[in-house]
Structures are given as C-alpha cells and as structure tokens.
Write an enzyme that holds these catalytic residues in place. Structure first.
Site, PDB file in Angstrom:
ATOM      1  N   LYS A  35       0.882  -1.172   0.053  1.00 19.49           N
ATOM      2  CA  LYS A  35       0.029  -0.017  -0.124  1.00 19.49           C
ATOM      3  C   LYS A  35       0.895   1.166  -0.002  1.00 19.49           C
ATOM      4  O   LYS A  35       2.032   1.045   0.340  1.00 19.49           O
ATOM      5  CB  LYS A  35      -0.883  -0.143   1.176  1.00 19.49           C
ATOM      6  CG  LYS A  35      -0.014   0.060   2.458  1.00 19.49           C
ATOM      7  CD  LYS A  35      -1.226  -0.030   3.748  1.00 19.49           C
ATOM      8  CE  LYS A  35      -0.380   0.274   4.969  1.00 19.49           C
ATOM      9  NZ  LYS A  35      -1.234   0.319   6.031  1.00 19.49           N
ATOM     10  N   TYR A 266      14.752  32.710   3.087  1.00 18.87           N
ATOM     11  CA  TYR A 266      13.662  33.295   3.574  1.00 18.87           C
ATOM     12  C   TYR A 266      13.744  33.621   5.107  1.00 18.87           C
ATOM     13  O   TYR A 266      14.386  32.603   5.756  1.00 18.87           O
ATOM     14  CB  TYR A 266      12.229  32.458   3.357  1.00 18.87           C
ATOM     15  CG  TYR A 266      11.608  32.338   2.104  1.00 18.87           C
ATOM     16  CD1 TYR A 266      11.131  33.589   1.387  1.00 18.87           C
ATOM     17  CD2 TYR A 266      11.653  31.349   1.151  1.00 18.87           C
ATOM     18  CE1 TYR A 266      10.693  33.460   0.115  1.00 18.87           C
ATOM     19  CE2 TYR A 266      10.938  31.056  -0.025  1.00 18.87           C
ATOM     20  CZ  TYR A 266      10.626  32.348  -0.792  1.00 18.87           C
ATOM     21  OH  TYR A 266      10.151  32.479  -1.791  1.00 18.87           O
TER      22      TYR A 266
END
Length: 374
Positions: A35, A266
């Site tokens: 999965k 930033y």
C-alpha cells in the site's frame, strides 16, 4: 530530460529483506504490504519482485490499488485492508480482490454482486482484538462469521487483527492482543468452520512478538529495510540485518561564496558567521524535503556530511560546504542513503522531522522520479 532529483530503489535490498522476513516467519507465509505505493518504493515494481520471491498474497489500502496490481499481472490474492464500502464493491468483485470485512452491513451487496458474476468471493474478517481502530469487537465476532456463512456467494478465507504496540518491546499489550485474538477465533470451530487463515503480525509482530506468526505475516516497513522501532531496533539488530532499499539524491546547481554576516533564504533563519561556501540544491518541500528540516538536516557531499542552512523553500535548499574540498556544480548530493563510507538513514531524517521512517519514505518516494537499480 531527467530530473536532477532521483530516488533509487535497490532490488537486491528488497530481495534480501524479503528473505530475512521469510526466515523469521518460521513457516508462516508472507503477505507483503505494498500500500501507499509500496511505502514510496513503487507498488507494482515491489509486488513483482516479492511475487518472484514467493509472496502468498499482497496487502493494499484501497481497491483502486488492487485493480492496478491486477492490471500489472499480479495473480496472488490481494487484500483490500480499508475502504471496503458500497461504491468500491463492483471493482473488488470484478478484479477478484479479497475484501477485509469489518461488519455485516456490506455482505448482502457483496454477495449479490458475486452472484451476478457467477463467482464466489473469499473474504477476511477484521477483529478488533485491542487496536481500537477498526473491526468487529470480540462480542460480535461469531455473529459476523455466521453472517458470512449465510451469504450464498461468499466464503470465509481468513481472520485478521492488528497490533497497536508491537514496536514497544517492553509493553505487555501485544501478548494481551494475541491472547484475545486466539481466544476469539477459537470460536470458528464451534461455528463448524474448517480451514481459515489467521494473521496478526505486522513487522513488529514478526520481529518482536513470540507466537504472533500464526498462518500468515504481514511485513511492511521491514521489507523496505527499516526496523519498526526505528533507530533503537536497528542498533539492537543481529546479523543478518535489514538493508534500506531507498536512496534519494540530487545535484548541486550553484556554488556561492558569501561573506560573514550574510542572511540566507526566507526570513534569514541562518546568518553566516564566517566567509562561507554555500551549495544550492534543486530540492525542497515540493519534493518531500520538508521545512521542518531547516537548520536541522545534513546531506552527503563527496562522502562527507554537510549541514542544511537557512529555510528550505519549495524547490531550493542551501547547504554549507565551506569545510569540504572544492564542491562543483553537477556534483551528486545524497539526502537519504549511502555515499562513500557515510550514510544518512530514514530514522535519522525522521528524528529531524519529528516523525517516523514510514512517513519519510512515503514522502521521498512518492514525490520524486524513481528508478529501480541493481
């Protein structure tokens, strides 16, 4: 054109880990969990490899994953572990998937669809033996078994439960869950039911819970090279050890020389305290390299560690390579995996990200171009 970022998956490591799980299974068959796109390693590619090694079945989350496996030629039983709801039943029946049933409400429609196809569908029941998340409680187990027996086109092939604390070797919870599971499923004989596949053990159950192997085991993270209890499990592991199958790499796109006192990125969350050499990498949170790694992570350049500095952007990350010998544009940088004698594992990255190795592997594997090697 190829991306500068690439995730490499080692076929030989997957085979090695499968064999370790097989040896530990002590005669129980293996149902690899593929999965979440094989925990980021590639669902179809991994399923094919595990099928070649003798996987008895496969576990997926949703029916759509099971359909993809069938379209890829996987013929083993595919258990749909979650998401068995009315709208998924037609595809489950058409692809001959094995639904994991948690209550009787779904059975009439499932039986009707199977009958319309002229087939019988095998189901596995999910018992809540202590996980507290999904499944029928022990008090309702016999009624659910009888409901399956009373459905003309359904067949009871197995019963499963899940261990909530299998990665905690000091906890007595797993032994209690095992006792509850065995006591509850003992009622199958009273229901007149014959052979039925019982399975409980995930990777933690396989490695750490005595008596949990039963008829089938469901390894997930162990197949991809990591221990369910993280770095502690890896440190305590005996030989042969699991081998991480994923390596995540990028390349330097610029080398900058900046003076002391330079704010980087930033918010200027990092300011140089000396003249510095900064390597720019074309990777960021869009590639699964999350902002939480800002000023925490390290990468490998030329087989040596270098710190991530400044805020990680959507597509750019800065690395301080001042102490490394002459890094160049185009040089390979390893974010996860081995380079030379150094290695950065998913457990270490998970520590920087305040998460677990499972999430690291899913993020990196699903958000970057992936290639199978060796």
């Amino acid at each position: 054109m190829k991306s500068l970022n690439r995730v490499e998956i080692s076929r030989s490591a997957l085979i090695h880990n499968f064999e370790i799980c097989r040896q530990r299974a002590d005669g129980a068959v293996l149902m690899p969990l593929v999965k979440a796109d094989g925990y980021g390693h590639g669902m179809i590619e991994c399923a094919r490899i595990f099928a070649e090694q003798g996987a008895a079945a496969f576990g997926v989350a949703e029916a759509v994953e099971g359909v993809r496996l069938r379209e890829a030629g996987i013929t083993q039983p595919v258990l749909v572990l979650v998401g068995v709801v009315p709208q998924t039943l037609p595809d489950i029946v058409a692809a001959r998937l094995t639904p994991v049933v948690t209550d009787a409400s779904i059975l009439p429609e499932l039986s009707r669809l199977a009958g319309a196809k002229g087939i019988e569908i095998g189901v596995h029941l999910k018992l809540d033996a202590g996980m507290g998340r999904q499944g029928v409680l022990p008090a309702g187990f016999v009624d659910l078994v009888q409901a399956v027996h009373g459905s003309a086109h359904l067949r009871l092939d197995g019963v499963m439960a899940h261990l909530p604390l299998a990665d905690d070797r000091q906890s007595a919870n797993s032994d209690e869950v095992l006792r509850t599971f065995l006591k509850t499923t003992a009622a199958l004989a009273d229901c007149g039911h014959g052979t039925c596949c019982l399975h409980l053990a995930n990777s933690g159950g396989l490695f750490y819970v005595a008596g949990a192997r039963l008829d089938m085991v469901r390894p997930g993270i162990a197949l991809y090279g990591y221990y369910p209890d993280g770095a502690a499990g890896a440190a305590a592991a005996s030989s042969p050890r699991l081998r991480p199958a994923m390596r995540y790499l990028t390349h330097i796109i610029q080398v900058r020389h900046v003076p002391a006192g330079s704010g980087l990125g930033y918010a200027h969350l990092f300011t140089t305290v000396r003249p510095s050499t900064i390597a720019v990498l074309p990777v960021g949170y869009a590639n699964g390299y999350l902002r939480t790694l800002t000023n925490r992570a390290e990468v490998l350049v030329g087989g040596r560690r270098a710190p991530v500095v400044g805020r990680i952007s959507m597509n750019l990350t800065l690395v301080d390579v001042t102490d490394l010998p002459e890094p160049k544009v185009g040089d390979e940088v390893v974010l996860l995996g081995r380079q030379g004698q150094e290695e950065i594992g998913a457990d270490e990255i998970a520590g920087w990200m305040d998460t677990i190795s499972y999430e690291v592997l899913c993020l990196f594997g699903q958000l970057n171009p992936r290639v199978m090697v060796d």
